[in-house]
Design an enzyme around this catalytic site. Structure first.
Site, mmCIF file in Angstrom:
data_model
loop_
_atom_site.group_PDB
_atom_site.id
_atom_site.type_symbol
_atom_site.label_atom_id
_atom_site.label_comp_id
_atom_site.label_asym_id
_atom_site.label_seq_id
_atom_site.Cartn_x
_atom_site.Cartn_y
_atom_site.Cartn_z
ATOM 1 N N CYS A 155 11.617 -33.161 -4.920
ATOM 2 C CA CYS A 155 11.041 -31.879 -5.176
ATOM 3 C C CYS A 155 10.903 -31.141 -3.675
ATOM 4 C CB CYS A 155 9.635 -32.296 -5.712
ATOM 5 S SG CYS A 155 8.612 -33.486 -4.797
ATOM 6 N N HIS A 182 4.944 -27.151 -3.074
ATOM 7 C CA HIS A 182 5.545 -27.630 -1.802
ATOM 8 C C HIS A 182 5.804 -26.266 -0.769
ATOM 9 C CE1 HIS A 182 5.011 -31.513 -3.165
ATOM 10 N NE2 HIS A 182 6.449 -31.900 -3.276
#
Length: 361
Positions: A158, A251
């Site tokens: 990710c 993120h």
């Protein structure tokens, strides 16, 4: 459209498994027909398993609450009820490798969120807009496994989703050096603030294994198929730091990059906004349109404002500007459990279906 393909979720009770369940609730191509988890969950309904443990901001879909959860190790029983599986199991790396191959050998394709097979040379690691041609390695994997339709495909970590798409959009300018620091949400560890109160108003400057993944996985995504295996690219050097921050989803990456070719800011932004791939060309159900948004404001992208861009499947880039040591620097943002995890897996499965790799049994 013919009948939906039957889908199994391996590791369906964890956070990523729950995200798969939520994303597939109204999917036009796929329907969840089997859920598998650890022996302690087996025999209970899915509703019973996640009662008091549902971690997402959206409710658990009613349609799956009555499904009786199977033991993920009952490979034949689960495979008999599905056309393919998504894997989000919580096991050791060796156990994951073994069980995903077991499922593949029952002629059940596996699209995995796990890292165990990301460096298996004949397993494609796909960001659908960037390297769909890596699916060609599946033919070689099938020969190794002795299967006609069963195989494993994986999605990358990710943490790389917030900057690797930018590097892909700029490949013609030959990026060759990059420094990346990622500021990673707690859901990347499968946690909420309720589970992890120590993260409230805190930063932890270490996430096990993340820096190696952040440095190496983009090179495999940019690699080429040679002699039946994916050979990583060797023309880009990335160094990384990964930091856990008190954010639930999203993120963020601060990236610095050098190019072999000179290029101006306007051209770089134009390339970001124009960048697309097979998902957009094929009109896949989960494809973000456009894939990348560039934000002009100095204070964007922000998690609160931008993490759900294109339902969480898109990537946001901003603050592109010259640097004193590198050519350019920028900030990227992606939703870690949608684009970075389950959603990336769903989009990968859509691509593989459209390319003829996943079909009804």
């Amino acid at each position: 459209m013919s009948a939906k393909l039957r889908v199994g979720i391996l590791g369906g009770t964890g956070m990523v498994g729950q995200r798969f369940i939520a994303l597939l609730a109204d999917h036009p191509w796929f329907e969840v027909t089997a859920i598998a988890a650890s022996p302690r969950s087996a025999g209970k309904t899915y509703g019973e398993c996640v009662e008091g443990r549902w971690k997402l901001e959206v409710p658990c879909p009613e349609a799956v609450k009555g499904i009786v959860v199977k033991n993920v190790k009952d490979v034949e029983a689960v495979s008999a009820e599905v056309d393919f599986c998504f894997s989000a199991v919580d096991m050791s790396k060796d156990e994951i490798k073994a069980i995903e191959e077991e499922y593949a050998k029952t002629e059940t394709p596996v699209v995995s969120n796990n890292s165990a097979h990301r460096w298996t040379p004949d397993v494609p690691m796909i960001i659908p807009e960037i390297n769909p041609e890596h699916a060609d390695v599946i033919a070689f994997q099938k020969k190794r496994l002795g299967t006609s339709r069963g195989f494993i495909a994986v999605k990358p970590n990710c943490s790389i989703q917030s900057y690797t798409p930018a590097f892909a959009a700029w490949r013609e300018f030959e990026p060759y050096q990059a420094v990346v620091t990622t500021y990673q949400a707690i859901s990347g560890a499968g946690k909420t603030f309720r589970d992890w109160p120590e993260m409230d108003a805190n930063i932890i400057p270490y996430i096990g294994g993340e820096e190696e993944k952040s440095e190496r996985e983009p090179l495999r995504v940019f690699g080429k198929l040679e002699n039946g295996v994916i050979v990583p690219a060797d023309n880009l050097l990335i160094t990384s730091q990964c930091i856990r921050v008190p954010v639930l989803y999203g993120h963020t990456a601060a990236a610095f990059v050098n190019f072999k070719q000179k290029v101006d800011k306007e051209t770089l932004i134009e390339k970001l906004r124009a960048f697309s791939g097979k998902p957009q060309e094929l009109g896949l159900p989960s494809a973000p349109r456009p894939f990348i948004q560039y934000l002009e404001e100095d204070n964007r992208p922000q998690v609160r404002l931008d993490v759900n861009y294109e339902r969480g499947f898109g990537v946001s880039i901003g603050r592109l500007r010259p640097d004193t040591l590198f050519d350019w620097k920028f900030v990227g943002l992606s939703h870690n459990t949608i684009r970075g995890a389950a959603g990336g897996g769903v989009l990968c499965a859509e691509l593989l279906k459209a390319m003829g790799y996943i079909e009804a049994k």
